[in-house]
Scaffold this active site. Structure first.
Site, PDB file in Angstrom:
ATOM      1  CD  GLU A 117       2.876  12.836   6.392  1.00 44.71           C
ATOM      2  OE1 GLU A 117       4.091  12.717   6.124  1.00 44.71           O
ATOM      3  OE2 GLU A 117       2.273  12.107   7.206  1.00 44.71           O
ATOM      4  CG  HIS A 146       8.889   6.074  -0.505  1.00 51.55           C
ATOM      5  ND1 HIS A 146       8.797   4.767  -0.088  1.00 51.55           N
ATOM      6  CD2 HIS A 146       8.761   6.839   0.601  1.00 51.55           C
ATOM      7  CE1 HIS A 146       8.626   4.745   1.232  1.00 51.55           C
ATOM      8  NE2 HIS A 146       8.586   5.981   1.670  1.00 51.55           N
TER       9      HIS A 146
END
Length: 328
Positions: free
Chosen positions: A61, A130
């Site tokens: 990322e 998550h």
């Protein structure tokens, strides 16, 4: 009249329009190409536009977000997908120290027209690592704009407005909404990315929310009708900059407010709104501000525990009742 579509398809239509209308636009992220996106939003776009416009990336990322920042400064219009907002923390340096500051640090010489899309929220048993709701964190950062589309029309059209903006913009799409169904308004072709929207007018109490909690607030408002309570529901839509004018106008009518935020209560967007109401609109309030937020725990995996950790329709309605004389 438009056919029934999903929130996921509304997002995909916005992406397709962006790629069709501007050759400078490209999509980059993990699994956005061959796999079609972790949540299926980019499905079919690789076949339609090719690998130079829809690019799969390594699991890095910080790397591909940094590439997006550089591409935006160079004049392109990148749309970077970060699979879930949990992973955005790996790119926090690029988002906060680069994208959000370059225009300021260059004296306005450089714009960063970058759009970062990411899934947010809980409700699908993805457990503690998550299921975060971090949009309130990013709304803390000057130089960013933070959007949270809760309706199909916003999911479809916010991207166009975001790409036209010279600032870096983060769009948080709640994972539970991807399967939501409805019809697009055929008249709507653009949406505002500055102002909140009153989704249900009311006179007794204001429910302020965003994202997946909008549907819960609308359901709670309907349940409150049986108690003779007329709730107004405000969809923030934009978390930075906050549209306090719309909130204040509603509170001036109802004199009571419940803020609903799936994020943790401590340091949340609900805390910011409550503080601003106390600072500038205290004398419009006939009762204390109430907040219904995610529990201060890592999000559980077990379905019943996950549900207990999140704002519920019953909890929202109960909070509203406590503000009404003799109706708690």
């Amino acid at each position: 009249m438009s056919d029934v579509i999903t929130y996921r398809e509304a997002c995909r239509q916005g992406l397709r329009e962006a790629l069709q209308s501007d050759p400078r636009t490209f999509i980059m992220g993990e699994d956005v190409g061959k796999y079609g996106g972790c949540y299926g939003v980019t499905k079919g776009l690789l076949e339609e536009f090719g690998p130079q416009r829809v690019m799969d990336t390594p699991l890095a990322e910080n790397g591909f977000t940094g590439i997006g920042v550089g591409a935006a400064v160079a004049g392109l219009r990148p749309i970077i997908e970060i699979m879930t907002c949990n992973f955005s923390l790996l790119a926090l340096d690029q988002i906060m120290n680069n994208a959000a500051t370059l225009s300021h640090m260059s004296g306005g010489q450089f714009a960063v027209p970058l759009v970062l899309r990411m899934a947010t929220g809980a409700g699908r048993q993805l457990a503690a690592q998550h299921s975060h709701s971090l949009e309130g964190w990013f709304a803390h950062i000057p130089g960013l704009k933070v959007l949270a589309p809760a309706t199909l029309d916003d999911a479809r059209h916010m991207l166009k407005a975001a790409l036209a903006d010279p600032n870096p913009i983060l769009i948080f799409e709640h994972i539970v909404l991807y399967n939501a169904e409805g019809k697009l308004d055929p008249v709507t072709t653009t949406v505002d990315i500055e102002c909140a929207a009153v989704r249900r007018p009311g006179s007794d109490v204001t429910l302020v929310t965003y994202g997946n909690s909008l549907s819960k607030c609308l359901s709670a408002a309907q349940a409150l009708v049986a108690d003779g309570i007329d709730a107004e529901v405000i969809d923030l839509r934009v978390l930075r900059p906050l549209d306090m004018d719309t909130i204040a106008a509603s509170v001036a009518r109802t004199h009571r407010v419940v803020i609903v935020d799936e994020g943790w209560k401590s340091g949340s967007i609900s805390a910011e709104i409550a503080a601003r109401l106390a600072e500038s609109y205290l004398y419009e309030l006939d009762a204390p501000v109430r907040r219904v937020c995610g529990r201060e725990v890592p999000v559980p995996y077990a379905s019943h525990l996950e549900a207990a950790a999140l704002p519920s329709i019953d909890a929202i309605a109960a909070a509203a009742r406590t503000l009404m004389p003799n109706r708690a």
